[in-house]
Design an enzyme around this catalytic site. Structure first.
Site, short mmCIF file in Angstrom:
data_model
loop_
_atom_site.label_atom_id
_atom_site.label_comp_id
_atom_site.label_asym_id
_atom_site.label_seq_id
_atom_site.Cartn_x
_atom_site.Cartn_y
_atom_site.Cartn_z
CG ASP A 1 -6.28 -2.67 -4.54
OD1 ASP A 1 -7.60 -1.77 -3.60
OD2 ASP A 1 -5.46 -2.48 -3.80
CB SER B 1 -0.85 -0.57 1.35
OG SER B 1 -2.27 0.75 0.86
CG HIS C 1 -5.71 -2.53 -0.29
ND1 HIS C 1 -4.91 -1.59 -1.53
CD2 HIS C 1 -4.57 -1.50 0.54
CE1 HIS C 1 -3.60 -0.80 -1.43
NE2 HIS C 1 -4.09 -1.05 0.40
#
Length: 718
Positions: free
Chosen positions: A663, A588, A695
Site C-alpha cells: 500500500d 482508508s 490501497h
C-alpha cells in the site's frame, strides 16, 4: 370418489398462477455484479457527433448513431469496418470501442495499442495515424497540431504529426520526475502533468524533484527472493518534494522554467494558458495550505508578472478547479472559490479585477458544464435542491437569473450539444436505475431515449429495503443524511444486528439520491445475511460547505465520531435493532474511523473491520495530512489526541484489520503499529494481509476480501 377429489384439488392447484421464488445473490454476484449482470442498461460511450446526432457503443463493437430530430438509429461503424483499413496501414487491429471521440462530425479519433488514429467514417479511410513508444505513459494529444506528448520512465517526449520526436527532458536520476500526473500526491484536483498551449506550439509540464524526500520501503513478496521496492513518501512534518513548471517550445526546441513567486515547497496547481498563449497562470498554495496566490507569468520568459488575487483562511484553502476563459471576452475568466463558505463561481479579468460573483447561496457548484454559443448564459451542476442530488442549472451572465433545467429527483449527468441547444440527461434515483432523456436548454423534455429496467428485479433477485432520512448531528442543529438497508425478509418484531459502514472523511459522500442509494451490492448482500446496514454522512464529509467539512481541522476523527454515535443512538431507539450487536466497518479514512470508534467507544461496538486504516496521522503524507492536521510540530496535541496507538489497550470487541502489503497510500506501518500496541497490551486483534495489493483489494481477490468481511460479522456479530 377419492380419485375425483384428488383431481379436483389438482385442478385448483394448477389454476393458481405460479409465483417464482426470488433468488438470493451470491457473494460473487454481489461483488462483481454491479459491473456485469446487475448494471442498469446504458448507452455506453454516449457522445454528441454534431448538433443533431449523438452516438453510443453497442456490444462494444458497434457504433450507433441516433438522430434527435427523427429518432432514427443506425449502426454507422463497426470494429470490422475499421480493421481492414488499419491492416492496410499496418496498424494494430481494434478489438473493441473502449474510448473514442469526434474530432469533427466525419472524423472519429480512437487509440489502438500504441497508435492514435483518426478515421473518416464517410470515406472509410484513415486520415491520420501517429504511433508512439510502447512504454509510453501520461499520453496527452493536441487535436490541432496532432502532436502527442508522453513520458518514458521519468522523462518527457513529444512526437509531432510529421513523425519528429523530441526528447524534452533527459534526467537520469530517478529522483527527478518529469510530466507525471502524480504530482503533489494528486491533491488539489491534479490529474495530469502536461499542459498544451492553445496553439500546440508549446507545452508546460511539471518537474518534480523528490531526491530529498525519504525513501520508504515496500517489499515485493512475489519474487523468489523478496525484493525491496522503495517509494518516495513525504510524511507530515518531514521534507517534501519540490515542484517547478517547465515550458518547452516546439518551434525553438528550447525549455525555460517559470520563476515562481513563492517558496520551494509551494504547491503549483491549476495551470492555465492565456488564450493568446502569451501568459500562463498558476494557483500557488503555500505548504501550510492557508494562503493561495493566483499568479500570472510571462510564458516566453518565465518571469513573474502579477498576483491577480489571493485567498486566505485560518484552516485551509483548497483550489480544486481550473480557470475557465471566455471566448467572446478573452480577457475574462471564471474561477471556483469556497471563500464565502460554499463553492461558487466568480468572474475576473486578466488584470485581477473581480467583476462579479456569478452564483451564490448555501449550496455547492460541483461542475461547470459550459457556455451557450454567445456566452450570455452558462450551465453548472449544483446541489441547490439537496446535498443528495445533482441538477443542471442555467445562469444568465448579466442578470444572474437562475433556471433549473433538470426536473426529476436524483443525481444527473448531462452533456450539451455542440450548438448548446439541447442536452442529454442521464440520471438515476432511489427507484430509477437509469433514465436518459433529451431536453432543450429551456428545460423542455423532447423525448425519452432510455428507461432502464431494474436489473435486480428483472432477474427475480431479492433486494433488501432501503430507506433514507436525517438525524441531528452532535452539535444539535445540523441535519445529517443516513441510509439504512434492511434484510429482504425483514420482520419488525425481530431484533437485528447492525453493521455501521463508515467513511466519514473529506471529499467523499456516501449517501446520495441515486440507484441503490449511492452504495454497492455488497451492503445488500450483508443485509441478505440478516444484518441491517447503516451509513450516515457525518460532519467532515463532502458537499455540505466549508463549515460542515472543516470541523475536523487539527482533530481528525473527533467530531466525526460524535456524529456517528448520534447515528448509533438513533439505531438503539429502533425496536427492531439489537443494541448489543452493533458493528462497524470502513476502509482508508473509514478504516481510521472504524478503529477510532472501536477504541473510543469500546462498549458500543461488538465487532469491527478496518481496511487500510490510518492509525497515526504522523505516518500519513504531507499534502492531505497537513491540510487537515497541520504538522506534528505545529499541532502536537492534535496528533496525540487522534493517534490510535495509545487506544489499542481499550479494545474490547473483535477487530479485524486488513492491509495490502504494498500500500503506497496508507503505508502498512499504520496497522502494524496498532498491532504492536495491541500485543504489548495483551489485547487480541485479528489481522489479514493481501499480498501484492495496494490501497484497495481489486479484481477477483475482492471476492475473497468480501467473503472475509462477511464471515467475520457472521462469526462475531450475528
Amino acid at each position: 370418489m377419492y380419485r375425483n377429489l384428488f383431481l379436483f384439488f389438482w385442478l385448483i392447484i394448477c389454476s393458481v398462477p405460479a409465483v417464482a421464488q426470488q433468488k438470493l445473490m451470491t457473494l460473487e454476484e454481489a461483488t462483481l455484479g454491479r459491473g456485469r449482470q446487475f448494471n442498469p442498461e446504458d448507452k455506453t460511450g454516449m457522445q454528441w457527433q454534431d448538433n443533431t446526432h449523438f452516438t453510443y457503443v453497442k456490444d462494444l463493437k458497434d457504433l450507433v448513431q441516433h438522430n434527435i430530430l427523427t429518432g432514427k438509429e443506425q449502426t454507422i461503424l463497426t470494429v470490422n469496418d475499421i480493421n481492414s483499413p488499419l491492416a492496410n496501414e499496418k496498424v494494430p487491429s481494434l478489438k473493441y470501442f473502449y474510448t473514442y471521440s469526434w474530432e469533427s462530425p466525419e472524423v472519429l479519433k480512437f487509440t489502438t495499442d500504441n497508435y492514435e488514429v483518426m478515421f473518416n467514417i464517410n470515406t472509410r479511410k484513415i486520415t491520420h495515424k501517429l504511433d508512439y513508444d510502447k512504454h509510453a505513459a501520461n499520453l496527452d494529444f493536441h487535436p490541432k497540431t496532432k502532436s502527442i506528448a508522453y513520458t518514458i520512465d521519468n522523462n518527457l517526449f513529444v512526437k509531432q504529426a510529421d513523425g519528429k520526436v523530441s526528447q524534452v527532458t533527459n534526467d537520469t536520476d530517478k529522483g527527478i520526475v518529469n510530466a507525471s500526473n502524480y504530482v503533489h500526491r494528486q491533491e488539489f484536483g491534479i490529474n495530469k502533468g502536461t499542459f498544451w498551449s492553445n496553439s500546440g506550439h508549446a507545452i508546460a509540464y511539471y518537474r518534480k524533484d523528490e531526491r530529498m524526500v525519504a525513501d520508504y520501503p515496500l517489499v515485493d513478496v512475489t519474487k523468489r527472493i523478496a525484493a525491496l521496492q522503495t517509494i518516495k513518501y513525504p510524511m507530515a512534518g518531514e521534507t517534501s518534494e519540490e515542484v517547478t513548471l517547465g515550458i518547452y517550445n516546439l518551434q525553438t526546441g528550447k525549455t525555460m522554467y517559470i520563476k515562481p513567486f513563492g517558496g520551494k515547497n509551494d504547491y503549483l496547481t491549476h495551470i492555465g494558458w492565456d488564450p493568446s498563449d502569451r501568459f500562463i497562470y498558476i494557483a500557488e498554495l503555500n505548504r501550510a495550505q492557508n494562503h493561495m496566490r493566483f499568479n500570472k507569468y510571462d510564458a516566453n520568459t518565465g518571469a513573474f508578472m502579477a498576483t491577480l488575487f489571493e485567498e486566505r483562511n485560518d484552516k485551509w484553502v483548497e483550489p480544486e478547479n481550473d480557470m475557465v476563459f471566455m471566448k467572446t471576452k478573452p480577457d475574462q475568466f471564471l474561477w471556483f472559490s469556497e471563500r464565502d463558505g460554499f463553492t461558487h463561481l466568480y468572474l475576473y479579468n486578466t488584470s485581477g479585477k473581480l467583476l462579479k460573483q456569478l452564483t451564490k447561496g448555501d449550496f455547492i457548484i460541483t461542475d461547470f458544464i459550459g457556455f451557450d454559443e454567445k456566452e450570455e448564459n452558462f450551465y453548472v451542476m449544483s446541489t441547490k435542491d439537496s446535498p443528495l442530488e445533482r441538477h443542471l442549472y442555467k445562469y444568465n451572465m448579466k442578470t444572474g437569473k437562475e433556471t433549473k433545467l433538470t426536473r426529476q429527483p436524483g443525481t444527473h449527468r448531462v452533456a450539451l450539444s455542440p450548438d448548446k441547444k439541447y442536452f442529454t440527461d442521464n440520471y438515476s434515483n432511489y427507484t430509477t436505475p437509469r433514465n436518459i432523456d433529451l431536453l432543450d436548454v429551456s428545460g423542455k423534455t423532447i423525448k425519452n431515449i432510455l428507461t432502464a429496467k431494474n436489473p435486480v428485479a428483472a432477474q427475480n433477485y431479492a433486494l433488501g429495503e432501503m430507506q433514507t432520512g436525517t438525524i441531528k448531528a452532535a452539535d444539535g442543529t445540523t441535519d445529517l443524511y443516513y441510509r439504512m438497508i434492511k434484510p429482504h425478509d425483514f420482520d419488525a418484531s425481530k431484533k437485528y444486528p447492525v453493521i455501521v459502514y463508515v467513511y466519514g472523511g473529506p471529499h467523499a459522500q456516501m449517501v446520495t439520491n441515486s440507484w441503490l442509494g449511492g452504495t454497492g451490492l455488497f451492503d445488500y448482500y450483508l443485509a441478505q445475511k440478516g444484518f441491517i446496514v447503516f451509513t450516515v454522512d457525518n460532519r467532515g464529509s463532502a458537499h455540505r460547505g466549508f463549515k460542515f467539512e472543516s470541523v475536523i481541522h487539527r482533530q481528525n476523527g473527533q467530531e466525526e465520531m460524535k456524529d456517528q454515535i448520534k447515528g448509533v443512538e438513533y439505531l438503539q431507539s429502533l425496536p427492531y435493532v439489537d443494541a448489543n450487536r452493533i458493528g462497524v466497518s470502513g476502509w482508508s479514512y473509514g478504516g481510521f474511523m472504524a478503529t477510532s470508534l472501536m477504541t473510543n467507544y469500546p462498549d458500543v461496538f461488538k465487532a469491527g473491520v478496518a481496511g487500510g486504516p490510518v492509525i497515526d496521522w504522523k505516518y500519513y503524507e504531507v499534502m492531505y495530512g497537513e491540510r487537515y492536521m497541520d504538522t506534528p510540530q505545529e499541532n502536537p496535541e492534535g496528533y496525540a489526541k487522534t493517534s490510535l496507538i495509545k487506544n489499542a489497550k481499550n479494545l474490547k470487541g473483535r477487530l479485524l484489520m486488513i492491509h495490502g502489503d504494498v500500500d503506497p497510500v496508507v503505508v502498512m506501518q499504520n496497522s502494524l503499529s496498532f498491532l504492536k500496541a495491541a500485543t504489548d497490551a495483551n489485547v487480541l486483534v485479528d489481522y489479514a494481509v493481501y499480498p501484492a495489493h495496494e490501497h484497495n483489494v481489486m479484481g477477483r481477490d475482492r471476492v475473497n476480501l468480501n467473503k472475509k468481511i462477511a464471515q467475520y460479522f457472521l462469526d462475531y456479530l450475528k
